[in-house]
Motif scaffolding. Structure first.
Motif, short mmCIF file in Angstrom:
data_model
loop_
_atom_site.label_atom_id
_atom_site.label_comp_id
_atom_site.label_asym_id
_atom_site.label_seq_id
_atom_site.Cartn_x
_atom_site.Cartn_y
_atom_site.Cartn_z
N SER A 167 34.10 41.78 -42.63
CA SER A 167 35.40 41.27 -42.18
C SER A 167 35.80 40.12 -43.08
CB SER A 167 35.32 40.79 -40.72
OG SER A 167 34.30 39.84 -40.57
N HIS A 168 37.09 39.81 -43.12
CA HIS A 168 37.52 38.61 -43.84
C HIS A 168 38.72 38.01 -43.12
CE1 HIS A 168 40.22 41.61 -45.79
NE2 HIS A 168 41.05 40.59 -45.97
N TYR A 169 39.06 36.78 -43.48
CA TYR A 169 40.08 36.03 -42.74
C TYR A 169 41.36 35.93 -43.55
CZ TYR A 169 42.00 32.54 -39.53
OH TYR A 169 42.77 31.88 -38.62
N ASP A 170 42.49 36.20 -42.88
CA ASP A 170 43.80 36.03 -43.49
C ASP A 170 44.53 34.92 -42.71
OD1 ASP A 170 46.83 36.60 -43.55
OD2 ASP A 170 46.08 37.86 -45.19
N GLU A 213 37.18 20.00 -41.68
CA GLU A 213 37.52 21.03 -42.67
C GLU A 213 36.28 21.82 -43.08
OE1 GLU A 213 38.69 18.06 -42.60
OE2 GLU A 213 40.74 17.90 -43.40
N LEU A 214 35.14 21.12 -43.20
CA LEU A 214 33.89 21.80 -43.58
C LEU A 214 33.47 22.77 -42.48
CD1 LEU A 214 31.47 22.16 -45.48
CD2 LEU A 214 30.37 20.24 -44.36
N GLN A 215 33.61 22.37 -41.22
CA GLN A 215 33.26 23.24 -40.10
C GLN A 215 34.10 24.51 -40.12
OE1 GLN A 215 33.46 21.36 -36.26
NE2 GLN A 215 32.49 23.06 -35.22
N GLU A 216 35.40 24.36 -40.36
CA GLU A 216 36.29 25.52 -40.41
C GLU A 216 35.95 26.41 -41.61
OE1 GLU A 216 41.06 26.48 -40.74
OE2 GLU A 216 40.43 24.45 -40.25
N ARG A 230 34.78 30.41 -41.43
CA ARG A 230 35.47 31.49 -42.13
C ARG A 230 34.56 32.20 -43.12
NH1 ARG A 230 41.57 29.59 -43.66
NH2 ARG A 230 42.20 28.86 -41.61
N LEU A 231 33.68 31.43 -43.74
CA LEU A 231 32.74 32.03 -44.69
C LEU A 231 31.76 32.94 -43.96
CD1 LEU A 231 32.55 31.58 -47.74
CD2 LEU A 231 30.68 30.02 -47.34
N LYS A 232 31.38 32.56 -42.75
CA LYS A 232 30.46 33.35 -41.93
C LYS A 232 31.06 34.73 -41.63
CE LYS A 232 27.30 34.13 -38.64
NZ LYS A 232 25.95 34.55 -38.96
N LEU A 233 32.38 34.79 -41.46
CA LEU A 233 33.06 36.07 -41.25
C LEU A 233 32.81 37.02 -42.40
CD1 LEU A 233 36.79 35.72 -40.17
CD2 LEU A 233 34.97 36.93 -39.00
N ASN A 234 32.92 36.45 -43.61
CA ASN A 234 32.84 37.23 -44.83
C ASN A 234 31.41 37.42 -45.31
OD1 ASN A 234 33.74 37.19 -48.15
ND2 ASN A 234 34.89 38.39 -46.69
N ASP A 235 30.49 36.58 -44.78
CA ASP A 235 29.10 36.60 -45.22
C ASP A 235 28.21 36.52 -43.98
OD1 ASP A 235 26.63 36.20 -46.29
OD2 ASP A 235 27.15 34.49 -47.53
N ALA A 236 27.90 37.69 -43.42
CA ALA A 236 27.19 37.73 -42.13
C ALA A 236 25.78 37.16 -42.21
CB ALA A 236 27.13 39.18 -41.65
N SER A 237 25.22 37.01 -43.41
CA SER A 237 23.84 36.55 -43.53
C SER A 237 23.72 35.03 -43.51
CB SER A 237 23.21 37.10 -44.81
OG SER A 237 24.08 36.92 -45.90
N LEU A 238 24.85 34.31 -43.45
CA LEU A 238 24.82 32.85 -43.40
C LEU A 238 24.57 32.39 -41.96
CD1 LEU A 238 25.37 30.12 -44.87
CD2 LEU A 238 27.77 30.41 -44.28
N VAL A 239 23.57 31.52 -41.78
CA VAL A 239 23.22 30.99 -40.46
C VAL A 239 23.38 29.47 -40.51
CG1 VAL A 239 21.34 30.74 -38.79
CG2 VAL A 239 21.55 32.85 -40.10
N TYR A 240 23.99 28.87 -39.48
CA TYR A 240 24.18 27.41 -39.54
C TYR A 240 24.15 26.78 -38.15
CZ TYR A 240 29.03 28.22 -38.02
OH TYR A 240 30.14 28.59 -37.30
#
Length: 605
Positions: free
Chosen positions: A203-206, A314-317, A321-331
């Protein structure tokens, strides 16, 4: 014009890094006339990120629907997914594979079968994909096709007679490969009449339309206006648009069984979307979800902090959004005395960490600092408690610890025979021990080592490529935890511990690592009016030290004669002033110093 399920083919391209996947995808797209034939300036059509183009690697799986008229005059719809080749992005590959029925296993005619070639083939076999071996770069003077055919038979256990020969660069053999895809890869099995089951694979964000969901429809149909439900989050939405990928989003109004495409449903709540979730219809729901994907396990951990603490929101947002595009990122949220509020993130490897850092800086225009990467350790306490620790600040006091275990990997290295000696030396230096050594043929050896994951994080891959002149290939998997002698290395600047620079290291490597960090900081921290001590410490023991000299004014310049005691008196007065200044002086550590600590090897290496 809608194509029936029997004339659809879903396939992906898998290979070792740099074997020509993206270039072959370009030729497919050009043959289908989705784009005019391009000159040498703009290639890698599906690699649409700046980082991908600059580094010449694929980071994100990209899908595209290619219309094709076969030799018998029948129209087909081919759904292609281009995948990454680097070991850090295996999770991306597994998600792409789960939406296909077949795979093109690309082999470089000059390099032959390499470590990731094997790893990706096993991944495809786990999903019961039809595998077509494809020998690429046949136009190169160094191409050795007979050797590749032998490796396909001997190393991979595939039928060499089914291999296709192509040059992705010149386009030679691409037409016959199209025919092989149509004839050898099975069509999807789903039925349009069944309840809707669609697997979200990306998925990605528009900014204007919300989340754009990439899905593969296994059963049923998805139409504009349908009410859908996400089976994991139980969220219900109405589909505003759906269609296929043809470089841009191409609305079709319906996605039938077997289709790979996208849908937009005005989704603004990012947490409702989870890669691997099943989408079903509210009106005619499926009884159970699809299998989805294995839960991703991060292996490298690091904290991200904004350089300006006002940028925290801004970093949280950006990370969401990056998590949407990169499912392997955990935070998760984190904080530090030196750097303020930030996030503790889990990554699949060092390249993954670098890519995330670059994407946050470029796509969201944020300045960020990463702390030193670490792996996850298991700490057994004397009171019987077991802790899982990846953050050095959470490491307990030594007297309370019974034992510590660290993750080990099984590393598969395929190298030409002439480089075996240096590769073995490198593995021994990294605390590896050999479990097997197989001669694949007279030119290549497969070395299998078990070694600590922490040792391969920083520079192992670069040094392996350096000593083998780029010919050795490397693939790994995490296998188990083993006992280790771990210590926490603290860095003191002017007597104050800098928590963001603390590291968990193997005791025997602590002194060398401490010296490297102190040397780096000495080069990066600007001089002050007073002397600054930079020290590496384990508990109360100082194991390394560098000193940044103070700026000095020549206070004896006005003494042009007389007794030496006059000069000494002036120097003592200056010394007292420096001492007072040191007591109240605050050393500002620049961002470049934190980044320099990440580079543990000297630049000349």
């Amino acid at each position: 014009m809608a194509v029936d399920t029997a004339h659809k083919r879903n396939f992906c391209i898998i290979a070792h890094i740099d074997h020509g996947k993206s270039t072959l995808a370009d030729r497919f797209i050009e043959k289908a006339r989705l784009v005019t034939s391009r000159g040498p300036v703009e290639t890698q059509i599906l690699d649409n990120m700046d980082i991908e183009r600059e580094r010449g690697i694929t980071i994100k799986s990209q899908a595209v629907t290619i219309p094709y008229r076969a030799a018998d005059g029948q129209d087909y719809e081919l759904n292609l997914v281009d995948t990454p080749g680097h070991v850090d992005f295996t999770y991306e590959v597994s998600r792409a594979i789960s939406s296909c029925e077949g795979a093109l296993l690309l082999i470089d005619a000059s390099q032959g079968v390499e470590a990731q070639t094997l790893a990706n083939m096993y991944l495809a076999m786990e999903h019961d994909l039809e595998i077509i071996p494809v020998i690429n770069k046949i136009d190169l003077p160094s191409a050795d096709i007979p050797s590749c055919l032998h490796q396909i038979d001997h190393d991979l256990g595939l039928d060499p007679d089914s291999a296709c020969y192509v040059s992705a660069k010149t386009g030679e053999g691409v037409d016959s490969l199209f025919e092989a895809i149509v004839n050898m890869i099975p069509s999807p099995q789903g039925k349009n009449e069944d309840p809707l089951k669609a697997l979200i694979f990306d998925s990605h964000y528009d900014s204007y339309r919300g989340v754009i969901v990439h899905c593969r429809v296994f059963d049923g149909s998805l139409r504009t206006g349908d009410e859908i439900r996400f089976m994991h989050s139980d969220a219900v939405y109405k589909v505003e648009e759906c269609g296929i990928f043809q470089l841009q989003l191409c609305p079709t109004g319906v996605l039938n069984a077997g289709d790979v495409g996208y849908f937009i449903a005005g989704i603004k709540t990012i947490s409702d979307i989870r890669v691997g979730d099943t989408v079903t219809s509210v009106r005619n729901p499926a009884s159970e979800p699809l299998a989805g994907f294995k839960e991703v396990k991060p292996v490298v951990f690091s904290s991200i902090y904004p350089v300006d603490s006002n940028d925290y929101e801004e970093l949280q947002e950006a990370i969401e959004r990056l998590k949407l595009n990169d499912a392997s990122l955990v935070y998760e949220k984190d904080s530090s005395a030196a750097l303020g509020f930030g996030f503790r993130c889990g990554f699949l490897g060092m390249l993954h960490l670098e890519v995330v850092q670059e994407r946050i800086e470029r796509e969201f225009d944020l300045s960020i600092v990463f702390t030193s990467p670490s792996v996850r350790y298991i700490v057994h306490m004397k009171n019987g408690e077991t802790l899982y620790i990846d953050n050095p600040l959470e490491y307990p006091e030594v007297m309370r610890i019974e034992s510590v275990e660290e993750p080990y990997i099984r590393a598969n290295i395929i190298t030409p025979v002439s480089f075996v000696g240096p590769v073995i030396s490198l593995c021994l230096e990294k605390r590896g021990y050999q479990t097997s050594m197989n001669y694949l043929d007279e030119k290549r050896v497969e070395l299998v080592y078990e070694m600590p994951l922490a040792e391969v994080l920083f520079d192992f891959y670069d040094r392996l490529k350096s000593i083998s002149r780029g010919y050795a290939s490397f693939d790994y998997e995490v296998i188990e935890y083993k006992a280790t002698d771990l210590v926490r290395l603290d860095i003191l600047v002017n007597g104050e511990s800098v928590d963001a620079l603390s590291q968990l290291v193997f005791r025997d490597n602590a002194q060398a690592r401490g010296r490297q960090v102190c040397q780096r900081l000495k080069d990066e921290i600007p001089r002050q009016q007073f002397k600054i001590a930079i020290q590496g410490a384990i508990g109360g023991n100082i194991i390394s030290r560098e000193t940044i000299s103070a700026y000095r004014k020549d206070v004896t310049a006005k003494c042009y004669g007389g007794d030496i005691s006059r000069k000494r008196k002036l120097l003592e007065k200056q010394k007292e002033g420096k001492k007072r200044m040191k007591m109240v002086g605050n050393v500002e550590i620049p961002q470049s110093a934190f980044l320099a600590v990440l580079k543990t090897e000297d630049d000349r290496d």
